[in-house]
Design an enzyme around this catalytic site. Structure first.
Site, PDB file in Angstrom:
ATOM      1  N   HIS A 140      37.229  45.800  52.232  1.00  0.00           N
ATOM      2  CA  HIS A 140      37.528  45.315  53.580  1.00  0.00           C
ATOM      3  C   HIS A 140      36.262  44.764  54.255  1.00  0.00           C
ATOM      4  CE1 HIS A 140      40.646  48.666  53.182  1.00  0.00           C
ATOM      5  NE2 HIS A 140      41.380  47.575  53.346  1.00  0.00           N
TER       6      HIS A 140
ATOM      7  N   GLN B 277      49.891  39.265  46.442  1.00  0.00           N
ATOM      8  CA  GLN B 277      49.985  39.137  47.903  1.00  0.00           C
ATOM      9  C   GLN B 277      49.353  37.827  48.377  1.00  0.00           C
ATOM     10  OE1 GLN B 277      49.481  42.468  50.874  1.00  0.00           O
ATOM     11  NE2 GLN B 277      47.432  41.600  50.997  1.00  0.00           N
TER      12      GLN B 277
ATOM     13  N   SER C  20      42.078  51.929  49.249  1.00  0.00           N
ATOM     14  CA  SER C  20      42.221  53.102  50.114  1.00  0.00           C
ATOM     15  C   SER C  20      42.921  54.223  49.369  1.00  0.00           C
ATOM     16  CB  SER C  20      43.018  52.733  51.377  1.00  0.00           C
ATOM     17  OG  SER C  20      42.404  51.640  52.024  1.00  0.00           O
TER      18      SER C  20
ATOM     19  N   ASP D 136      44.795  42.288  45.492  1.00  0.00           N
ATOM     20  CA  ASP D 136      46.230  42.055  45.697  1.00  0.00           C
ATOM     21  C   ASP D 136      46.512  40.572  45.463  1.00  0.00           C
ATOM     22  OD1 ASP D 136      46.949  44.796  46.679  1.00  0.00           O
ATOM     23  OD2 ASP D 136      45.451  44.255  48.164  1.00  0.00           O
TER      24      ASP D 136
END
Lengths: 290, 290
Positions: B35, B151, B184, B148
């Site tokens: 992130h 995504q 996470s 991802d």
């Protein structure tokens, strides 16, 4: 008035107006007084008025009238200019769908009945193209006619659910002197069909009077009344007559909740007309994505 | 850095910055180096950096880990501030879904395989919440991690199809020193599971070397190789191993087309990890809604 055919150009044109209030009137063209009333309302409330004309293939079923849908861009442009449009956006199908589109915007429940049931895929096509137009124009306000009351309900739901930064302004249906709701499809009607088509508005107006007097108590009674009146016309073939809650469009039994909609779709030959009565609501309130 | 919890407030905060370049980093929080790399990239390229933290219930299946998904807003806020975030948007579920949501954004085909197949409804949830975040923040650029990769493919397709006025910036996966992709969900792993989880990256790295040497010719060979390597770890349970075209994610036989993705999902106990190798493309090119 400037006529613009590409996404890049309309974005460029609007770039310098971002601090002003932008109004969008999305249409499929072949403009009539109904469209013009939306443009006039936008003209009153916005600094920049964008009219889009796009016959959206995505919202037509395989056996529907996409190919023969009436088109007359020159006439539309003249009417738009006269009504005060600043930017006329009329993209080609290729411009709006340059590649196979894999993304779909779907609104559940509100699309279960009425035109959502008789025209499968129609409202997915509407929601998807309106999303595209909103992303291209980024309007502050967008104007839709209440003849397509289910369309208004679908778009208001979508705007709320997806937090679109736009206010939806529903506008009242405009009618011919004899009451027939204005529609680009009215040109399809033969002389005799045109005469008989008045029955839609006549039946709904009679229902309104009876509702005001408390003479109709249940949705079934309303539907039966409207069906009988429409069936009095030999060329009329009913697609649906339904009395539902508005804007959620859920079945109701007694008519004690408000507002309600009495919605009809009727075929005359190969022409399908719709009309509706919204009863007991503030139909013209605006709705925004919070 | 300002912390903002409501849609109205984030819109108000951004109102005065509309002429600046706004970057959005959408996350579910519990921030890690992955992130932070997105935030740093946004910081370099944008005037205003918005970080959203929202564990989106819509993208979790009924038997998935929505309830136990790790959350630590205080720690996240400290890390975000340090990384240069201007606005931290952390709405409640009630704020993002104040009423029953009836609208869904669906991307076909690109969601047929991989996590789209093993997590039904997942990408509809992702596409819908990303649409809402885009409408709330109206970013010029939005940053997503390539761990991802599906995504990223789904969101790029959606942005193109719906003409979103935003540029998607895919960013490379950040890894632990031993190669495990940052996630996470890594905190769920037991000590022994954590050790064995390294096999995902190890298998993919070995495949990459063999692809570069031309030692693997078909998708089947790649999949068989990766499966064998992952199955060498007794706690690993394979969900999928697939070699597909990228970004369309269609089956391929020979590996002559480029780019391709080798994507894996593996369970260790109740923890599901994903990783992938993108091979032969310009993975980091940005994509915008035309």
């Amino acid at each position: 008035m400037k006529i613009v055919e590409t996404v890049a150009e309309i974005r460029r044109e609007l770039q310098t107006h971002r601090s002003k209030t932008i109004g969008l009137v999305p249409t499929m063209g072949y403009l009539h007084e109904g469209h013009l009333s939306l443009i006039k309302r936008a003209r009153k409330e916005c600094d920049i008025v964008v009219l889009s004309i796009f016959v959206n293939p995505l919202q037509f079923g395989p056996n529907e009238d996409f190919e023969r849908y009436p088109r007359d861009l020159d006439r539309d442009a003249a009417l738009a200019k006269q009504a005060g449009v600043d930017l006329l956006f009329c993209p080609s199908v290729r411009e709006m769908y340059p590649h196979e589109i894999l993304t779909e915007v779907r609104v559940r429940k509100v699309t279960d009945r009425l035109c959502g049931a008789s025209r499968p895929g129609h409202f997915e096509g509407v929601a998807t193209v309106v999303t595209k137009l909103f992303h291209i124009v980024l309007p502050d306000r967008a104007y839709f006619g209440l003849k397509d009351a289910q369309q208004v309900a679908v778009i208001e739901q979508m705007v709320k659910d997806l937090h679109f930064p736009v206010t939806i302004v529903p506008c009242e249906t405009v009618r011919e002197p004899d009451g027939l709701a204005m529609s680009s499809r009215n040109v399809y009607l033969s002389e005799e069909e045109r005469k008989q088509a008045v029955i839609l508005n006549r039946a709904l107006t009679e229902v309104k009077e009876q509702l005001e007097k408390g003479l109709l108590i249940t949705a079934d009674e309303v539907n039966r009344y409207v069906r009988e009146r429409i069936n009095s016309q030999p060329l009329a073939q009913i697609d649906y007559v339904e009395t539902l809650s508005y804007p959620r469009l859920e079945p109701i039994h007694h008519l004690d909740q408000r507002p309600i909609i009495v919605a009809v779709a009727v075929r005359f030959g190969s022409t399908r007309l719709i009309d509706n009565l919204l009863f007991g609501g503030k139909e013209e309130s605006a709705c925004s994505g919070q």
